[in-house]
Design a protein around this motif. Structure first.
Motif, mmCIF file in Angstrom:
data_model
loop_
_atom_site.group_PDB
_atom_site.id
_atom_site.type_symbol
_atom_site.label_atom_id
_atom_site.label_comp_id
_atom_site.label_asym_id
_atom_site.label_seq_id
_atom_site.Cartn_x
_atom_site.Cartn_y
_atom_site.Cartn_z
ATOM 1 N N TYR A 35 44.845 38.990 43.328
ATOM 2 C CA TYR A 35 43.797 38.001 43.302
ATOM 3 C C TYR A 35 44.493 36.684 43.522
ATOM 4 O O TYR A 35 45.575 36.328 43.390
ATOM 5 C CB TYR A 35 43.322 37.712 41.821
ATOM 6 N N GLY A 42 38.063 30.465 39.027
ATOM 7 C CA GLY A 42 38.234 31.794 38.675
ATOM 8 C C GLY A 42 39.100 32.688 39.601
ATOM 9 O O GLY A 42 39.129 32.320 40.865
ATOM 10 N N PHE A 45 39.198 37.993 44.097
ATOM 11 C CA PHE A 45 39.868 39.640 44.299
ATOM 12 C C PHE A 45 40.096 39.604 45.858
ATOM 13 O O PHE A 45 39.372 39.381 46.781
ATOM 14 C CB PHE A 45 38.713 40.673 44.163
ATOM 15 N N GLN A 48 42.903 46.101 46.528
ATOM 16 C CA GLN A 48 43.442 46.692 45.511
ATOM 17 C C GLN A 48 44.229 47.991 46.251
ATOM 18 O O GLN A 48 43.830 48.501 47.206
ATOM 19 C CB GLN A 48 42.341 47.448 44.562
ATOM 20 N N THR A 97 41.757 53.649 39.326
ATOM 21 C CA THR A 97 41.035 52.533 40.084
ATOM 22 C C THR A 97 39.603 51.960 39.319
ATOM 23 O O THR A 97 39.384 51.211 39.772
ATOM 24 C CB THR A 97 40.843 53.016 41.408
ATOM 25 N N GLN A 103 42.613 45.965 33.188
ATOM 26 C CA GLN A 103 43.766 45.394 34.259
ATOM 27 C C GLN A 103 44.539 44.714 33.317
ATOM 28 O O GLN A 103 44.438 43.698 32.744
ATOM 29 C CB GLN A 103 42.956 44.778 35.385
ATOM 30 N N LYS B 9 32.573 23.702 32.064
ATOM 31 C CA LYS B 9 33.880 23.661 32.343
ATOM 32 C C LYS B 9 34.816 23.457 31.131
ATOM 33 O O LYS B 9 35.982 24.164 31.111
ATOM 34 C CB LYS B 9 34.254 22.619 33.393
ATOM 35 N N TYR B 36 37.832 37.384 29.602
ATOM 36 C CA TYR B 36 39.459 37.517 29.738
ATOM 37 C C TYR B 36 39.751 36.441 29.123
ATOM 38 O O TYR B 36 38.815 35.209 29.302
ATOM 39 C CB TYR B 36 39.548 37.586 31.241
ATOM 40 N N GLN B 38 42.882 33.194 28.759
ATOM 41 C CA GLN B 38 44.317 32.839 29.126
ATOM 42 C C GLN B 38 44.840 31.627 28.166
ATOM 43 O O GLN B 38 44.359 30.478 28.326
ATOM 44 C CB GLN B 38 44.456 32.247 30.532
ATOM 45 N N ARG B 43 49.953 34.816 30.103
ATOM 46 C CA ARG B 43 49.090 35.358 31.422
ATOM 47 C C ARG B 43 47.653 35.699 30.838
ATOM 48 O O ARG B 43 47.371 35.656 29.764
ATOM 49 C CB ARG B 43 49.777 36.627 31.860
ATOM 50 N N LEU B 44 46.978 35.910 31.922
ATOM 51 C CA LEU B 44 45.316 36.363 31.737
ATOM 52 C C LEU B 44 45.557 37.601 31.192
ATOM 53 O O LEU B 44 45.996 38.413 31.383
ATOM 54 C CB LEU B 44 44.688 36.284 32.999
ATOM 55 N N LEU B 46 42.876 40.506 28.835
ATOM 56 C CA LEU B 46 41.616 41.094 28.355
ATOM 57 C C LEU B 46 41.205 40.503 26.991
ATOM 58 O O LEU B 46 42.086 41.057 26.117
ATOM 59 C CB LEU B 46 41.268 42.658 28.510
ATOM 60 N N ARG B 49 35.419 43.883 26.146
ATOM 61 C CA ARG B 49 34.633 44.209 27.068
ATOM 62 C C ARG B 49 33.223 44.836 26.272
ATOM 63 O O ARG B 49 33.280 45.192 25.173
ATOM 64 C CB ARG B 49 35.137 45.356 27.638
ATOM 65 N N TYR B 86 37.495 33.452 30.744
ATOM 66 C CA TYR B 86 36.624 33.752 31.951
ATOM 67 C C TYR B 86 35.896 34.953 31.769
ATOM 68 O O TYR B 86 36.481 35.998 31.085
ATOM 69 C CB TYR B 86 37.917 34.200 33.088
ATOM 70 N N PRO B 90 32.646 43.675 37.012
ATOM 71 C CA PRO B 90 33.188 44.767 38.028
ATOM 72 C C PRO B 90 31.990 44.761 39.126
ATOM 73 O O PRO B 90 30.964 44.780 39.168
ATOM 74 C CB PRO B 90 33.199 45.966 37.236
ATOM 75 N N GLY B 98 38.237 48.661 40.673
ATOM 76 C CA GLY B 98 38.647 47.747 39.880
ATOM 77 C C GLY B 98 38.439 46.201 40.205
ATOM 78 O O GLY B 98 38.997 45.332 39.769
ATOM 79 N N LYS B 99 37.528 46.244 41.353
ATOM 80 C CA LYS B 99 37.361 44.719 41.777
ATOM 81 C C LYS B 99 36.587 44.009 40.780
ATOM 82 O O LYS B 99 35.343 44.218 40.652
ATOM 83 C CB LYS B 99 36.546 45.036 43.115
ATOM 84 N N LEU B 100 37.081 42.992 40.425
ATOM 85 C CA LEU B 100 36.514 42.177 39.292
ATOM 86 C C LEU B 100 35.966 40.818 40.099
ATOM 87 O O LEU B 100 36.816 40.177 40.622
ATOM 88 C CB LEU B 100 37.378 41.918 38.256
ATOM 89 N N PHE B 102 34.957 37.293 38.799
ATOM 90 C CA PHE B 102 35.184 36.289 37.770
ATOM 91 C C PHE B 102 34.450 35.041 38.034
ATOM 92 O O PHE B 102 34.020 34.439 39.037
ATOM 93 C CB PHE B 102 36.557 35.626 37.907
ATOM 94 N N GLY B 103 33.879 34.513 36.872
ATOM 95 C CA GLY B 103 33.399 33.095 36.764
ATOM 96 C C GLY B 103 34.351 32.174 36.981
ATOM 97 O O GLY B 103 35.448 32.477 36.862
ATOM 98 N N GLN B 104 34.144 30.847 36.985
ATOM 99 C CA GLN B 104 35.030 29.921 37.006
ATOM 100 C C GLN B 104 35.642 29.382 36.030
ATOM 101 O O GLN B 104 36.863 28.508 36.053
ATOM 102 C CB GLN B 104 34.297 28.431 37.567
#
Lengths: 114, 112
Positions: A35, A42, A45, A48, A97, A103, B9, B36, B38, B43-44, B46, B49, B86, B90, B98-100, B102-104
């Motif tokens: 990422y 944020g 991506f 992967q 995956t 993650q 924000k 998520y 931080q 580190r970031l 989870l 869910r 955050y 998915p 696993g492509k996530l 994310f919001g800002q």
């Protein structure tokens, strides 16, 4: 277990150069995702890797490429660096995956392009 | 296109006050959603869910399909809750990956 590790922690490059970032996944994990996190945003991506192949890609140009090794570690390469590539680059690992798999993120590599 | 929006924000509350971190998503199907967190110099990681329907560190999040929201709530904020939060969705394109998205992010500041 140190969890996900990334190297280097910080990096300074100039426009046009090339950079390689490295990631070692959490023990037992076989999937690595990368990422990009720009300041105040944020994570976005990039791609992967699973079974040494790129499985999914985000909206990043071909200047961004990667590799996964047989030991599941991974590299992110960026060619022809632009100022806009300055960001925190995060690596995340998982077991498989599927999005259902948690993650685990590394501490990141902060890249500054001058 | 799938998208996650966190409209604030920064959210600043006093210790003991209720907290609600807003998250809105755009997706036409039945989404899975994550929060998520931080913490400073960490580190970031989870937090929780949707599918687990669990409470972690006193936080809960309910999926509201009508409002396409997945707000994170805690009835009584603690100073140790101060962190960046955050919301993530998915990517539900071809295949289960696993492509996530994310919001800002929202910075939660809990004042003593």
């Amino acid at each position: 277990d140190a969890g996900v590790t990334q190297s280097p922690t910080h990096l300074i490059k100039t426009r046009g150069q090339q950079v390689t970032l490295r990631c070692s996944p959490k023990s037992g994990h076989d999937t690595v995702s990368w990422y990009q996190q720009a300041l105040g945003q944020g994570p976005q991506f990039i791609f992967q890797y699973y079974e040494e192949e790129e499985r999914q890609r985000g909206n990043f140009p071909d200047r961004f490429s990667g590799h996964q090794f047989p030991n599941y570690s991974s590299e992110l390469n960026v060619n022809a660096l632009l100022l806009g590539d300055s960001a925190l680059y995060l690596c995340a690992s998982s077991l498989g995956t599927a999005f259902q798999e948690t993650q685990y993120f590394g501490p990141g590599t902060r890249l500054l392009v001058l | 296109a799938q998208r996650v929006t966190q409209p604030e924000k920064l959210l600043s509350v006093f210790k003991g006050a209720p907290v609600e971190l807003k998250c809105n998503y755009s997706y036409s199907g039945s989404p899975e959603l994550f929060w998520y967190v931080q913490y400073s110099r960490q580190r970031l990681q989870l937090l929780l869910r949707h599918i687990s329907r669990e409470s972690i560190k006193g936080f809960t999040a309910d999926l509201n399909k009508g409002e396409t929201s997945f707000h994170l709530k805690k009835p009584f904020a603690q100073e140790e809750d101060s962190a960046m939060y955050y919301c993530a969705l998915p990517f539900m394109g071809s295949g289960n990956t696993g492509k996530l998205i994310f919001g800002q992010g929202t910075t939660l500041q809990v004042k003593p």
